[in-house]
Design an enzyme around this catalytic site. Structure first.
Site, PDB file in Angstrom:
ATOM      1  N   ASP A  92      15.540 -10.219  50.900  1.00 24.67           N
ATOM      2  CA  ASP A  92      14.843  -9.722  49.725  1.00 24.67           C
ATOM      3  C   ASP A  92      14.657 -10.894  48.773  1.00 24.67           C
ATOM      4  O   ASP A  92      15.343 -11.906  48.873  1.00 24.67           O
ATOM      5  CB  ASP A  92      15.631  -8.588  49.059  1.00 24.67           C
ATOM      6  CG  ASP A  92      14.713  -7.729  48.175  1.00 24.67           C
ATOM      7  OD1 ASP A  92      15.214  -6.863  47.459  1.00 24.67           O
ATOM      8  OD2 ASP A  92      13.475  -7.948  48.210  1.00 24.67           O
ATOM      9  N   SER A  93      13.722 -10.734  47.829  1.00 17.59           N
ATOM     10  CA  SER A  93      13.264 -11.866  47.010  1.00 17.59           C
ATOM     11  C   SER A  93      14.107 -12.078  45.761  1.00 17.59           C
ATOM     12  O   SER A  93      13.971 -13.113  45.107  1.00 17.59           O
ATOM     13  CB  SER A  93      11.810 -11.638  46.599  1.00 17.59           C
ATOM     14  OG  SER A  93      11.648 -10.282  46.177  1.00 17.59           O
ATOM     15  N   GLY A  94      14.952 -11.128  45.414  1.00 16.10           N
ATOM     16  CA  GLY A  94      15.908 -11.333  44.327  1.00 16.10           C
ATOM     17  C   GLY A  94      15.628 -10.578  43.051  1.00 16.10           C
ATOM     18  O   GLY A  94      16.549 -10.269  42.300  1.00 16.10           O
ATOM     19  N   GLY A  95      14.368 -10.258  42.770  1.00 14.86           N
ATOM     20  CA  GLY A  95      14.043  -9.608  41.501  1.00 14.86           C
ATOM     21  C   GLY A  95      14.711  -8.255  41.344  1.00 14.86           C
ATOM     22  O   GLY A  95      15.257  -7.936  40.293  1.00 14.86           O
ATOM     23  N   ASP A 146       8.912  -9.726  43.186  1.00 16.33           N
ATOM     24  CA  ASP A 146       8.268  -8.592  42.507  1.00 16.33           C
ATOM     25  C   ASP A 146       9.161  -8.047  41.405  1.00 16.33           C
ATOM     26  O   ASP A 146      10.323  -8.411  41.275  1.00 16.33           O
ATOM     27  CB  ASP A 146       7.973  -7.481  43.517  1.00 16.33           C
ATOM     28  CG  ASP A 146       9.250  -6.872  44.117  1.00 16.33           C
ATOM     29  OD1 ASP A 146      10.270  -7.594  44.187  1.00 16.33           O
ATOM     30  OD2 ASP A 146       9.228  -5.690  44.493  1.00 16.33           O
ATOM     31  N   GLN A 189       3.600  -1.728  44.876  1.00 18.82           N
ATOM     32  CA  GLN A 189       4.256  -1.066  43.766  1.00 18.82           C
ATOM     33  C   GLN A 189       3.315   0.018  43.214  1.00 18.82           C
ATOM     34  O   GLN A 189       2.253   0.274  43.794  1.00 18.82           O
ATOM     35  CB  GLN A 189       4.629  -2.074  42.663  1.00 18.82           C
ATOM     36  CG  GLN A 189       5.718  -3.058  43.051  1.00 18.82           C
ATOM     37  CD  GLN A 189       7.101  -2.426  43.190  1.00 18.82           C
ATOM     38  OE1 GLN A 189       7.335  -1.265  42.850  1.00 18.82           O
ATOM     39  NE2 GLN A 189       8.042  -3.195  43.734  1.00 18.82           N
ATOM     40  N   GLY A 216       9.524   0.148  44.862  1.00 17.35           N
ATOM     41  CA  GLY A 216       9.461   1.089  43.752  1.00 17.35           C
ATOM     42  C   GLY A 216       9.903   2.500  44.073  1.00 17.35           C
ATOM     43  O   GLY A 216       9.781   3.405  43.251  1.00 17.35           O
ATOM     44  N   CYS A 304      28.385  10.305  70.873  1.00 10.72           N
ATOM     45  CA  CYS A 304      28.270   8.894  70.465  1.00 10.72           C
ATOM     46  C   CYS A 304      29.056   7.997  71.415  1.00 10.72           C
ATOM     47  O   CYS A 304      30.168   8.322  71.823  1.00 10.72           O
ATOM     48  CB  CYS A 304      28.806   8.751  69.041  1.00 10.72           C
ATOM     49  SG  CYS A 304      28.706   7.069  68.411  1.00 10.72           S
ATOM     50  N   CYS A 309      34.223   6.533  68.612  1.00 10.22           N
ATOM     51  CA  CYS A 309      34.141   7.861  69.238  1.00 10.22           C
ATOM     52  C   CYS A 309      34.741   7.857  70.641  1.00 10.22           C
ATOM     53  O   CYS A 309      35.196   8.899  71.124  1.00 10.22           O
ATOM     54  CB  CYS A 309      32.691   8.319  69.287  1.00 10.22           C
ATOM     55  SG  CYS A 309      32.035   8.584  67.634  1.00 10.22           S
TER      56      CYS A 309
HETATM   57  N1  LIG Z   1      12.147  -6.535  46.239  1.00  7.89           N
HETATM   58  C1  LIG Z   1      12.366  -5.202  46.150  1.00  7.89           C
HETATM   59  N2  LIG Z   1      13.505  -4.694  46.675  1.00  7.89           N
HETATM   60  C2  LIG Z   1      13.733  -3.346  46.571  1.00  7.89           C
HETATM   61  C3  LIG Z   1      14.952  -2.808  47.095  1.00  7.89           C
HETATM   62  C4  LIG Z   1      16.007  -3.672  47.746  1.00  7.89           C
HETATM   63  C5  LIG Z   1      15.914  -3.642  49.276  1.00  7.89           C
HETATM   64  C6  LIG Z   1      16.853  -4.658  49.914  1.00  7.89           C
HETATM   65  C7  LIG Z   1      16.317  -5.661  50.712  1.00  7.89           C
HETATM   66  C8  LIG Z   1      17.171  -6.605  51.302  1.00  7.89           C
HETATM   67  C9  LIG Z   1      18.554  -6.546  51.086  1.00  7.89           C
HETATM   68  C10 LIG Z   1      19.075  -5.530  50.292  1.00  7.89           C
HETATM   69  C11 LIG Z   1      18.233  -4.583  49.696  1.00  7.89           C
HETATM   70  C12 LIG Z   1      15.161  -1.428  46.962  1.00  7.89           C
HETATM   71  N3  LIG Z   1      16.241  -0.681  47.323  1.00  7.89           N
HETATM   72  C13 LIG Z   1      15.959   0.609  46.946  1.00  7.89           C
HETATM   73  N4  LIG Z   1      14.726   0.680  46.381  1.00  7.89           N
HETATM   74  C14 LIG Z   1      14.209  -0.583  46.368  1.00  7.89           C
HETATM   75  C15 LIG Z   1      12.994  -1.096  45.858  1.00  7.89           C
HETATM   76  C16 LIG Z   1      12.775  -2.488  45.961  1.00  7.89           C
HETATM   77  C17 LIG Z   1      11.571  -3.093  45.430  1.00  7.89           C
HETATM   78  O1  LIG Z   1      10.682  -2.412  44.851  1.00  7.89           O
HETATM   79  N5  LIG Z   1      11.423  -4.422  45.547  1.00  7.89           N
HETATM   80 ZN   LIG Z   2      30.542   6.899  67.183  1.00  5.45          ZN
END
Ligand SMILES: Nc1nc2c(CCc3ccccc3)c3nc[nH]c3cc2c(=O)[nH]1
Ligand SMILES: [Zn+2]
Length: 372
Positions: A92-95, A146, A189, A216, A304, A309
């Site tokens: 994920d990009s961090g925002g 984002d 978004q 989103g 499973c 299990c």
């Molecule tokens: N960049 C981004 N990430 C989101 C995540 C984290 C997913 C994630 C990716 C990689 C590692 C951990 C988490 C969301 N989790 C729940 N709803 C989310 C919405 C967004 C979103 O709108 N933008």
């Molecule tokens: Zn199991």
């Protein structure tokens, strides 16, 4: 080196069966991606994550830039070598994590400035810096930088965040280092608003991405609103590229979202639940803390094939959970990841055989029954 690609192998109603090819391997879709936030899928060895059937795992720009540092991981050979996971990785990009984890200092056109939740140090994330970090980590799939608006939000603020995210998507694309086998996903978004989702989809398609995430959502809007938003959003996205619904979800969410055209999923639920004594079974979630399991010699789920299990009773799981033993987190996490991967394998088989509608109906009748 093969190019990054998505092949649509078949469809059954809205459900799609596909295959993503990237630098570190092939991913069968629909796919569930376990979350490995701090360079580990918690309580699991990488070889055991692979044994559950998982083909791709997730990492986090936010966590890894703060500790141990993206430059350090790059010096050590990249995230695959560092965490001993040879398969595909999406980061994920961090925002999103800044907004949910850090003491946010400032968000403006350029990016976000924030204080680390670990040691209070100051950091700045911009689309360019996020692309650089994900490149240093060596992610097979990089996510655009984002802004994910919280739920609920005024429509005007969702519009503002969506338009900013689209400008950031263009900057992410421009800063992304193109390499064969490595892909960049745009993030749609627009909250629960069809017009904003349409604007966002158009903007992303004009820029052009290797995959399209639906952001989103899974922010507290609830299943009905998530599904109604998916009903119109997936149709706006290209059919020849993978669609990734971020942060989803519970087993019922996965089945319903596959029916609405989603190909890739991530969620902390199976791993986090594994550490809080919750196990997923085909009849619904089970809380192993419950005293009713104390003398139960049966396995969690006799369908499973996981080590939990095959080798342990509910009575044993109840005991190690109540004793707070480390093995409890190991056994329940392994089982939960296996349950999620088996669910995705069943979904892929149902789409291949054109029986997904029957599968969905059967799942809903069994799953809600509650534990025996
Ligand atoms: N960049 C981004 N990430 C989101 C995540 C984290 C997913 C994630 C990716 C990689 C590692 C951990 C988490 C969301 N989790 C729940 N709803 C989310 C919405 C967004 C979103 O709108 N933008
Ligand atoms: Zn199991």
């Amino acid at each position: 080196m093969t190019d990054f690609s998505f092949e649509l192998l078949g469809a059954d109603g809205g459900a799609r069966r596909g295959r993503v090819t990237c630098a570190h391997g092939v991913i069968q879709t629909p796919a569930f991606m376990p979350v490995g936030t701090a360079a580990t899928v918690k309580a699991m060895l990488p070889e055991n994550v692979a044994a559950t059937g998982a083909e791709i795992i997730l990492g986090n720009t936010y966590h890894l830039m703060l500790r141990p540092g993206a430059e350090r991981i790059a010096r050590l050979g990249g995230l695959h070598a560092f965490m001993n996971w040879p398969g595909p990785i999406l980061t994920d990009s961090g925002g999103y994590q800044v907004m949910s984890l850090s003491e946010l200092r400032k968000l403006d056109e350029n990016g976000v400035t924030f204080r680390s939740h670990i040691d209070g140090s100051y950091h700045t994330l911009t689309p360019e810096r996020s692309m650089e970090i994900q490149h240093q980590l060596g992610s097979d799939i990089t996510m655009c930088f984002d802004e994910c608006p919280p739920y609920p939000s005024e429509k005007a603020d969702v519009a503002r965040a969506t338009q900013l995210s689209m400008r950031w998507a263009a900057r992410s694309r421009a800063a992304f280092v193109n390499r064969p086998g490595y892909g960049l996903f745009g993030i749609n978004q627009g909250g629960v608003h069809e017009d904003l989702r349409e604007q966002s989809a158009q903007a992303l398609k004009e820029i052009g991405f290797d995959g399209y995430a639906i952001g989103g959502l899974a922010v507290g809007e609830g299943r009905a609103l998530m599904f109604s938003t998916l009903d119109f959003t997936t149709l706006m996205l290209p059919t020849d590229k993978p669609r990734y619904l971020m942060g989803v979800g519970k087993p019922e969410d996965l089945v319903g979202a596959v029916a609405r055209g989603v190909d890739m999923f991530d969620c902390v639920l199976p791993t986090r639940s594994g550490r809080t004594a919750q196990a997923f079974t085909r009849r619904g979630p089970v809380n192993l803390k419950n005293a009713r399991h104390g003398d139960d010699p049966r396995p969690l789920d006799d369908h499973c094939s996981c080590p939990t299990c095959r080798n342990y009773s509910r009575a044993y799981l109840n005991h190690v959970v109540k004793a707070g033993e480390i093995i409890a987190a190991m056994l329940l996490t392994w089982h939960n990841l296996q349950y999620y991967q088996d669910l995705m394998a069943d979904i892929r088989r149902a789409i291949e055989s054109g029986t997904f509608a029957a599968f969905e109906a059967d799942f809903q009748s069994q799953y809600g029954q509650g534990d025996i």
